[in-house]
Every structure is written in structure tokens, then in C-alpha cells.
Design a protein around this motif. Structure first.
Motif, short mmCIF file in Angstrom:
data_model
loop_
_atom_site.label_atom_id
_atom_site.label_comp_id
_atom_site.label_asym_id
_atom_site.label_seq_id
_atom_site.Cartn_x
_atom_site.Cartn_y
_atom_site.Cartn_z
N UNK A 1 -12.44 17.92 6.42
CA UNK A 1 -11.26 17.30 5.81
C UNK A 1 -10.98 15.92 6.40
N UNK A 2 -10.62 15.01 5.51
CA UNK A 2 -10.17 13.69 5.93
C UNK A 2 -8.69 13.57 5.58
N UNK A 3 -7.97 12.79 6.36
CA UNK A 3 -6.53 12.65 6.16
C UNK A 3 -6.15 11.18 6.05
N UNK A 4 -5.00 10.97 5.40
CA UNK A 4 -4.38 9.65 5.41
C UNK A 4 -2.90 9.86 5.66
N UNK A 5 -2.46 9.54 6.86
CA UNK A 5 -1.05 9.61 7.20
C UNK A 5 -0.39 8.31 6.78
N UNK A 6 0.59 8.41 5.91
CA UNK A 6 1.24 7.22 5.36
C UNK A 6 2.70 7.23 5.79
N UNK A 7 3.07 6.25 6.58
CA UNK A 7 4.44 6.11 7.05
C UNK A 7 5.08 4.86 6.46
N UNK A 8 6.39 4.81 6.53
CA UNK A 8 7.14 3.63 6.04
C UNK A 8 6.68 3.22 4.65
N UNK A 9 6.62 4.19 3.77
CA UNK A 9 6.11 3.93 2.43
C UNK A 9 7.00 2.94 1.67
N UNK A 10 6.35 2.14 0.85
CA UNK A 10 7.02 1.12 0.05
C UNK A 10 6.76 1.38 -1.43
N UNK A 11 7.61 0.90 -2.30
CA UNK A 11 7.35 1.07 -3.74
C UNK A 11 5.97 0.53 -4.15
N UNK A 12 5.51 -0.51 -3.51
CA UNK A 12 4.21 -1.08 -3.86
C UNK A 12 3.04 -0.20 -3.43
N UNK A 13 3.30 0.87 -2.69
CA UNK A 13 2.27 1.84 -2.34
C UNK A 13 2.05 2.85 -3.47
N UNK A 14 2.89 2.78 -4.50
CA UNK A 14 2.74 3.69 -5.63
C UNK A 14 1.38 3.50 -6.28
N UNK A 15 0.61 4.58 -6.37
CA UNK A 15 -0.74 4.50 -6.90
C UNK A 15 -1.35 5.89 -6.99
#
Length: 124
Positions: free
Chosen positions: A78-92
Motif C-alpha cells: 500500500x502507498x499513502x498520501x497524507x494531505x493536510x491543510x487542504x485547499x479548494x484548489x486541491x479538488x481533483x
């Protein structure tokens, strides 16, 4: 043949966190270079992050550096992507990608296996 299945996407508010997962099939996952890419509404698919077979080498897009962390667990395939401080421009739509080689790259064309994607929506 390598199959990739992403999970962990969802609808969150700006400033929230999410962790994406990518489960890979195959006995030699530990030798794959892996990457995350994303495609926003009306945009081309862009590089987000990549990680080498042993996790030692990582690359990030400038837009996510300092906020996102890529990692992998070769025991769990398994690979992970921890995403913090998300912004509207990260929508995808976030895609997991794999290359059956130890060399890692930021280039979309480098990867020969792709998942179906998991949607991340960040509201303001």
C-alpha cells in the motif's frame, strides 16, 4: 499485471486533512516506483508526488510541498498520501500510478499502471 485501487477520498472543508491509500496487487510491490497524480475539473492530469521502491526518495509538486506526504508500506502493498491543510484548489480526481522498476519519476508517461481514481473535493 498490476492492479491499483485507490481509496480515502471524500468531501472536506478547507484546512482539513485526508489520507489516500493505494492498494496494489502483485508479489513484487516492493520493487515498484509509485506516484500520485490528480486531475481537476477542466484541467489536465498533473503530478502530485512520487516515491521510490524503498521510500528513500520522494518528489513533490511545488503546490503541495509542505502539506502532503507520500509514504508506502511494502508489507501491506500500500502507498499513502497524507494531505493536510487542504485547499479548494486541491479538488481533483486523484490517481495512483505504478512503474515496475525501481527508478522513480515525476513524469506521467513513465508509469505503466494506473488506478481508477478517488475523488477529493475541498469546499471553501
Amino acid at each position: 499485471q498490476v492492479q491499483l485501487v485507490e481509496s480515502g477520498g471524500g468531501l472536506v472543508q478547507a484546512g482539513d486533512s485526508l489520507r489516500l491509500s493505494c492498494l496494489a496487487s502483485g508479489r513484487t510491490f516492493s520493487s515498484y516506483a509509485m506516484g500520485w497524480f490528480r486531475q481537476g475539473p477542466g484541467k489536465e492530469r498533473d503530478f502530485v508526488a512520487a516515491i521510490s521502491w524503498n521510500g528513500v526518495t520522494t518528489f513533490y509538486a511545488d503546490s503541495v510541498k509542505g502539506r502532503f506526504t507520500i509514504s508506502r508500506d511494502n508489507v501491506k502493498n500500500t502507498m499513502y498520501l497524507q494531505m493536510n491543510s487542504l485547499k479548494p484548489e486541491d479538488t481533483a480526481l486523484y490517481y495512483c500510478a505504478a512503474k515496475t522498476t525501481t527508478l522513480v519519476s515525476r513524469l506521467e508517461g513513465w508509469y505503466n499502471y494506473w488506478g481508477q481514481g478517488t475523488q477529493v473535493t475541498v469546499s471553501s
